[in-house]
Design a protein around this motif. Sequence first.
Motif, PDB file in Angstrom:
ATOM      1  N   LEU A 129      21.561  40.961  37.440  1.00 14.16           N
ATOM      2  CA  LEU A 129      22.525  40.277  36.698  1.00 14.16           C
ATOM      3  C   LEU A 129      22.601  39.036  38.154  1.00 14.16           C
ATOM      4  N   VAL A 130      22.810  37.862  37.431  1.00 16.40           N
ATOM      5  CA  VAL A 130      23.267  36.459  38.440  1.00 16.40           C
ATOM      6  C   VAL A 130      24.570  36.147  38.070  1.00 16.40           C
ATOM      7  N   ALA A 131      25.267  35.837  38.953  1.00 11.48           N
ATOM      8  CA  ALA A 131      26.458  35.109  38.630  1.00 11.48           C
ATOM      9  C   ALA A 131      26.581  33.854  39.647  1.00 11.48           C
ATOM     10  N   ASN A 132      26.475  32.872  39.262  1.00  9.71           N
ATOM     11  CA  ASN A 132      26.486  31.383  39.958  1.00  9.71           C
ATOM     12  C   ASN A 132      27.710  30.591  39.654  1.00  9.71           C
ATOM     13  N   GLU A 133      28.448  30.476  40.843  1.00 12.35           N
ATOM     14  CA  GLU A 133      29.732  29.761  40.606  1.00 12.35           C
ATOM     15  C   GLU A 133      30.687  30.575  39.567  1.00 12.35           C
ATOM     16  N   PHE A 134      30.997  31.594  39.727  1.00 12.28           N
ATOM     17  CA  PHE A 134      31.585  32.494  38.592  1.00 12.28           C
ATOM     18  C   PHE A 134      32.823  33.077  39.438  1.00 12.28           C
ATOM     19  N   LEU A 135      32.869  33.631  40.493  1.00 18.32           N
ATOM     20  CA  LEU A 135      33.972  34.343  41.060  1.00 18.32           C
ATOM     21  C   LEU A 135      35.025  33.160  41.633  1.00 18.32           C
ATOM     22  N   ASP A 136      34.556  31.887  42.095  1.00 18.75           N
ATOM     23  CA  ASP A 136      35.676  31.173  42.643  1.00 18.75           C
ATOM     24  C   ASP A 136      36.629  30.507  41.882  1.00 18.75           C
ATOM     25  N   ALA A 137      36.300  30.685  40.298  1.00 18.89           N
ATOM     26  CA  ALA A 137      37.346  30.434  39.387  1.00 18.89           C
ATOM     27  C   ALA A 137      38.121  31.196  38.889  1.00 18.89           C
ATOM     28  N   LEU A 138      37.995  32.559  39.610  1.00 20.70           N
ATOM     29  CA  LEU A 138      38.954  33.794  39.178  1.00 20.70           C
ATOM     30  C   LEU A 138      40.214  33.653  39.877  1.00 20.70           C
ATOM     31  N   PRO A 139      41.606  34.130  39.275  1.00 18.82           N
ATOM     32  CA  PRO A 139      42.871  33.631  40.060  1.00 18.82           C
ATOM     33  C   PRO A 139      42.898  34.441  41.223  1.00 18.82           C
ATOM     34  N   ILE A 140      43.459  33.731  42.090  1.00 24.46           N
ATOM     35  CA  ILE A 140      43.839  34.647  43.722  1.00 24.46           C
ATOM     36  C   ILE A 140      45.464  34.711  43.740  1.00 24.46           C
ATOM     37  N   ARG A 141      45.715  35.581  44.573  1.00 22.06           N
ATOM     38  CA  ARG A 141      46.962  35.779  45.020  1.00 22.06           C
ATOM     39  C   ARG A 141      47.077  35.184  46.358  1.00 22.06           C
ATOM     40  N   GLN A 142      48.351  34.815  46.989  1.00 23.62           N
ATOM     41  CA  GLN A 142      48.293  34.237  48.541  1.00 23.62           C
ATOM     42  C   GLN A 142      49.583  35.033  49.142  1.00 23.62           C
ATOM     43  N   PHE A 143      49.228  35.548  50.373  1.00 26.17           N
ATOM     44  CA  PHE A 143      50.398  36.249  50.924  1.00 26.17           C
ATOM     45  C   PHE A 143      50.390  35.543  52.506  1.00 26.17           C
ATOM     46  N   ARG A 144      51.743  35.804  52.831  1.00 27.75           N
ATOM     47  CA  ARG A 144      51.983  35.549  54.347  1.00 27.75           C
ATOM     48  C   ARG A 144      52.657  36.519  54.784  1.00 27.75           C
ATOM     49  N   HIS A 145      52.629  36.814  56.208  1.00 23.89           N
ATOM     50  CA  HIS A 145      53.849  37.903  56.715  1.00 23.89           C
ATOM     51  C   HIS A 145      54.516  36.974  57.839  1.00 23.89           C
ATOM     52  N   GLU A 146      55.705  37.486  58.068  1.00 25.35           N
ATOM     53  CA  GLU A 146      56.782  36.948  59.120  1.00 25.35           C
ATOM     54  C   GLU A 146      57.314  38.330  59.680  1.00 25.35           C
ATOM     55  N   GLY A 147      56.555  38.861  60.729  1.00 26.78           N
ATOM     56  CA  GLY A 147      56.902  40.158  61.312  1.00 26.78           C
ATOM     57  C   GLY A 147      56.564  41.358  60.649  1.00 26.78           C
ATOM     58  N   ALA A 148      57.320  42.025  59.888  1.00 25.40           N
ATOM     59  CA  ALA A 148      56.965  43.103  59.075  1.00 25.40           C
ATOM     60  C   ALA A 148      57.229  42.690  57.699  1.00 25.40           C
ATOM     61  N   ILE A 149      57.833  41.353  57.467  1.00 24.36           N
ATOM     62  CA  ILE A 149      58.321  40.942  56.097  1.00 24.36           C
ATOM     63  C   ILE A 149      56.956  40.422  55.376  1.00 24.36           C
TER      64      ILE A 149
END
Length: 330
Positions: A129-149
């Motif tokens: 199987l070959v996947a060229n420029e396939f994964l980069d268009a899949l949806p991401i989540r973004q997180f950030r932490h402030e201390g324990a939150i």
Amino acid sequence: MSGAPERLDHFMARANAAYYSRQNPFADFTTAPEISQIFGEIIGAWTAVVWESLGCPNPVLLAEAGPGRGTMMADARRLTARVAPAFHAAAQVHLIETSPRLRAEQSRRVPDAVWHDGLETLPDGSMILVANEFLDALPIRQFRHEGAIWLERHVEDGAFVELPCPPPADLPEDEAALEGVLEVNEPAEAFAEALAQRLVAQGGVALILDYGTPQNPGDSLQAIRAQRPAEPLAHAGEADLTALVDFGAIARAASRAGAATQGPVPQGTFLSRLGLFQRVERLARGRTPEEAAALMTGARRLAEPLQMGGLFKAMAITASSWPELPGFAA
């Protein structure tokens, strides 16, 4: 869109589904197979060599995830018909594509293909199987932490908002990777894990080529509209949304399924080791100076570190204890 905050991955999935159903993505960006026929030819030669290392199974599934217009597979098949006829005859082509419009484009270039909405409907058997420029268009989540939150990014009225959330799963061991924005691509990791499970159980090798980094890239969400960078939240459904692939996370997902990985290595290194510039020289013979220069320009764009050669990476997923594959061995 107004109303309740929408999680970023939900927004990205909805926007890209609309974009790929309504827009012509190839008017906004150019993928490696569209830059030079040599890209697909090299991938075709690579798959033929891998088939021999698998013991020449007949038949073998030759699959591609996210095949675009079918250009890479068409170029690969044209080469294998000439230089690897036994592999060419053994290979059964399967394409993972959900867009009816793109399927129509692909059918003109690869008429013998069988289409699938996902990995799960591919028939049993040994697979490359070959996947060229396939994964980069899949949806991401973004997180950030402030201390324990922990906070997760959502979209509300065209702007980012952060809401409290539980800590993300599978946190990187490197604490430095947790500073700033942590991006998580759950569909990409799920695809890699399911693919690895299949390769371990049934045999085969996968090659992933994509825009990415060896570890968490931080905030890498970007949009392309009318061939220019755009604000990611400004034109939902009218721009292509992508994010850098975290190859470290992909490797961890494959490992959870008992598979091994090779790479990532820069795309330029991978292609050069496979004879990119030697192929350019052969194709340039007998061409006009302008045609020869165009071939070299395309190859350099694919391989130079400051262009796609450095921004894009190659990674292979295999069963454990696999010998080094072409392009990954120094």
